[in-house]
Every structure is written in C-alpha cells, then in structure tokens.
Design an enzyme around this catalytic site. Structure first.
Site, PDB file in Angstrom:
ATOM      1  CB  CYS A 117       4.200   4.996  -3.372  1.00  0.00           C
ATOM      2  SG  CYS A 117       5.692   4.010  -3.298  1.00  0.00           S
ATOM      3  CG  ASP A 174       4.046  -4.928  14.607  1.00  0.00           C
ATOM      4  OD1 ASP A 174       4.583  -4.893  13.485  1.00  0.00           O
ATOM      5  OD2 ASP A 174       3.931  -5.981  15.275  1.00  0.00           O
ATOM      6  CG  HIS A 175       1.128  -6.670  12.021  1.00  0.00           C
ATOM      7  ND1 HIS A 175       2.188  -6.893  12.866  1.00  0.00           N
ATOM      8  CD2 HIS A 175       1.269  -7.538  10.996  1.00  0.00           C
ATOM      9  CE1 HIS A 175       2.936  -7.867  12.377  1.00  0.00           C
ATOM     10  NE2 HIS A 175       2.401  -8.284  11.240  1.00  0.00           N
ATOM     11  CD  GLU A 209       9.792   3.260   2.739  1.00  0.00           C
ATOM     12  OE1 GLU A 209       9.203   4.189   3.322  1.00  0.00           O
ATOM     13  OE2 GLU A 209       9.938   3.208   1.506  1.00  0.00           O
ATOM     14  CG  HIS A 251       3.402   3.852   3.776  1.00  0.00           C
ATOM     15  ND1 HIS A 251       4.326   4.860   3.714  1.00  0.00           N
ATOM     16  CD2 HIS A 251       3.965   2.831   3.095  1.00  0.00           C
ATOM     17  CE1 HIS A 251       5.396   4.450   3.054  1.00  0.00           C
ATOM     18  NE2 HIS A 251       5.197   3.231   2.670  1.00  0.00           N
ATOM     19  CG  HIS A 300       7.824  -0.392   3.571  1.00  0.00           C
ATOM     20  ND1 HIS A 300       8.660  -0.638   2.506  1.00  0.00           N
ATOM     21  CD2 HIS A 300       7.002   0.611   3.174  1.00  0.00           C
ATOM     22  CE1 HIS A 300       8.364   0.175   1.524  1.00  0.00           C
ATOM     23  NE2 HIS A 300       7.352   0.957   1.897  1.00  0.00           N
ATOM     24  CG  HIS A 325       3.532   0.113  -0.586  1.00  0.00           C
ATOM     25  ND1 HIS A 325       3.033   1.364  -0.911  1.00  0.00           N
ATOM     26  CD2 HIS A 325       4.790   0.324  -0.111  1.00  0.00           C
ATOM     27  CE1 HIS A 325       3.952   2.284  -0.654  1.00  0.00           C
ATOM     28  NE2 HIS A 325       5.028   1.684  -0.164  1.00  0.00           N
TER      29      HIS A 325
END
Length: 136
Positions: free
Chosen positions: A33, A79-80, A124, A14, A41, A39
């Site tokens: 950010c 996810d991903h 996070e 995100h 997590h 980037h």
C-alpha cells in the site's frame, strides 16, 4: 427513537505513505500500500441517522433528502477520485478506512434535516470496515 441506515457506494484510490519516514520504513509499515501510484477500492458507505417517526409521513427522515445530502457531500466528491491527491482532508491525514469514516462524518454533520447523525460505517472490503459515531 428509530435508527435508519442508508447504504451507497463509491470507488476511489489511495496510498499509504508518510513523507517523514524513509522508503524502507514506509514499505515495512504499509507494505504494497506504500506504492505511491495508489490502488483502488469499491467502498460501501452506510450512514445511520436517528429520530422520531413523523406521524404523518411515517418516516424518520425524508429519504430523498438524505440520499441527496450523501450524494452531494460524499459520493460526488469521493467517487472516482485519488483521495491523497484530490481531497483536502487527506493532504495531512492518511486515507485509512478509519480516517475516511471520520472525514465523511465531518462532511455530513449538521447537514441532515430532522434527524441526528449517529453512525458512519465505511467498508473498504466486505470483511473490513471502520465505524465512527462522532466525538465522545
């Protein structure tokens, strides 16, 4: 009533950027950010439900069904993925940990059989999480 928590993980990327602000304001507010490449997590998700213990099974909820609902409604969707670019809930909301917790609650609400959703906690990082318990 017993509380039961299921933990799982997903990885997603995100960025934080508000189109209504200038580049300089975004950088001041969000720092690194604000990089629109994003980037990632490795998030940890905890979903807590509440209910009575079934006298026959000894469970509050069917654990396989709970896992399947979380997988279907959250993990397989998040996810991903790049949250800003691929998920409709983040077209207008900043994908902060707080907003991710709220969005996950909305995805799970009323989908868990024989138990009440009581808490969604999204980590996070190991030392940073947001917890949502529904609208008061």
């Amino acid at each position: 009533m017993v509380l039961l928590t299921r933990r799982t993980e997903f990885s997603a990327s995100h960025f934080y950027y508000d189109e209504k602000l200038s580049e300089a304001e975004n950088v001041r507010l969000f720092g690194k950010c604000a990089n629109r490449n994003g980037h990632g997590h490795n998030y940890t998700l905890e979903v807590t439900v509440a209910g009575a213990v079934d006298p026959v099974s000894g469970f509050v909820v069917d654990l396989k069904r709970l896992k399947d609902v979380i997988e279907r409604e959250v993990v397989s969707v998040y996810d991903h993925r790049h949250l800003n670019l691929e998920l409709p809930e983040f077209k207008t909301a900043m994908p902060t940990t707080e907003n991710i917790a709220i969005a996950i609650w909305r995805r799970l609400e009323n989908k868990i059989e024989n138990a009440e959703l009581t808490r969604v906690r999204v980590y996070e990082m190991p030392d940073l999480y947001a917890e949502y318990r529904g609208e008061a």
